[in-house]
Design a protein around this motif. Structure first.
Motif, PDB file in Angstrom:
ATOM      1  N   VAL A 180     -42.471 -69.981  60.252  1.00 24.80           N
ATOM      2  CA  VAL A 180     -42.818 -70.107  58.555  1.00 24.80           C
ATOM      3  C   VAL A 180     -44.111 -70.899  58.444  1.00 24.80           C
ATOM      4  N   LEU A 181     -44.958 -70.188  57.548  1.00 20.58           N
ATOM      5  CA  LEU A 181     -46.301 -70.870  57.561  1.00 20.58           C
ATOM      6  C   LEU A 181     -46.413 -71.682  56.251  1.00 20.58           C
ATOM      7  N   CYS A 182     -45.864 -71.375  55.077  1.00 20.25           N
ATOM      8  CA  CYS A 182     -45.775 -71.938  53.989  1.00 20.25           C
ATOM      9  C   CYS A 182     -44.808 -71.291  52.752  1.00 20.25           C
ATOM     10  N   HIS A 183     -44.776 -71.811  51.790  1.00 21.33           N
ATOM     11  CA  HIS A 183     -44.065 -71.231  50.780  1.00 21.33           C
ATOM     12  C   HIS A 183     -45.091 -71.049  49.540  1.00 21.33           C
ATOM     13  N   PRO A 184     -45.977 -69.781  49.535  1.00 21.65           N
ATOM     14  CA  PRO A 184     -46.931 -69.549  48.464  1.00 21.65           C
ATOM     15  C   PRO A 184     -46.958 -69.845  46.983  1.00 21.65           C
ATOM     16  N   ASP A 185     -45.360 -69.506  46.594  1.00 19.82           N
ATOM     17  CA  ASP A 185     -45.258 -69.596  44.972  1.00 19.82           C
ATOM     18  C   ASP A 185     -43.814 -69.734  45.106  1.00 19.82           C
ATOM     19  N   GLY A 186     -43.252 -69.818  43.593  1.00 18.88           N
ATOM     20  CA  GLY A 186     -42.010 -70.119  43.319  1.00 18.88           C
ATOM     21  C   GLY A 186     -41.592 -71.636  43.215  1.00 18.88           C
ATOM     22  N   GLY A 187     -40.468 -72.067  43.279  1.00 16.81           N
ATOM     23  CA  GLY A 187     -40.184 -73.410  43.093  1.00 16.81           C
ATOM     24  C   GLY A 187     -40.373 -73.693  41.558  1.00 16.81           C
ATOM     25  N   LEU A 188     -39.700 -74.917  41.332  1.00 16.94           N
ATOM     26  CA  LEU A 188     -40.045 -75.326  39.786  1.00 16.94           C
ATOM     27  C   LEU A 188     -41.091 -75.162  39.034  1.00 16.94           C
ATOM     28  N   THR A 189     -42.344 -75.271  39.803  1.00 14.96           N
ATOM     29  CA  THR A 189     -43.254 -75.351  39.341  1.00 14.96           C
ATOM     30  C   THR A 189     -43.845 -73.845  39.320  1.00 14.96           C
ATOM     31  N   GLY A 190     -43.656 -73.247  40.310  1.00 16.78           N
ATOM     32  CA  GLY A 190     -44.011 -71.804  40.362  1.00 16.78           C
ATOM     33  C   GLY A 190     -45.098 -71.756  41.319  1.00 16.78           C
ATOM     34  N   ARG A 191     -45.697 -72.924  41.973  1.00 14.40           N
ATOM     35  CA  ARG A 191     -46.855 -72.923  42.835  1.00 14.40           C
ATOM     36  C   ARG A 191     -46.636 -73.216  44.269  1.00 14.40           C
ATOM     37  N   GLY A 192     -45.200 -73.015  44.598  1.00 15.69           N
ATOM     38  CA  GLY A 192     -44.841 -73.019  45.878  1.00 15.69           C
ATOM     39  C   GLY A 192     -44.988 -74.556  46.334  1.00 15.69           C
TER      40      GLY A 192
END
Length: 65
Positions: free
Chosen positions: A31-43
């Motif tokens: 796993v490198l990162c979470h580029p988007d999503g989450g509560l803000t939509g910005r990962g």
């Protein structure tokens, strides 16, 4: 989807719904990162340039449902 990003092959996994993170994996499965999503939509903020700098988009697999 697969892409070229930061000089390497990566895999981008989307999610079904609702404030969940997408996940970006290295070609080795790390796993490198979470580029988007989450509560803000910005990962998670670890790869904020992913959407702008990714290239060579390819569909790897699609759920037929």
């Amino acid at each position: 989807m697969s892409y070229q990003y930061n000089g390497g092959l990566v895999y981008y996994e989307t999610v079904g719904c609702c404030d969940q993170y997408t996940t970006l994996y290295s070609s080795a499965g790390k796993v490198l990162c979470h580029p988007d999503g989450g509560l803000t939509g910005r990962g998670d903020g670890q790869c904020p340039d992913f959407a702008k700098t990714r290239t060579e988009e390819r569909l790897v697999w699609q759920d037929p449902r």
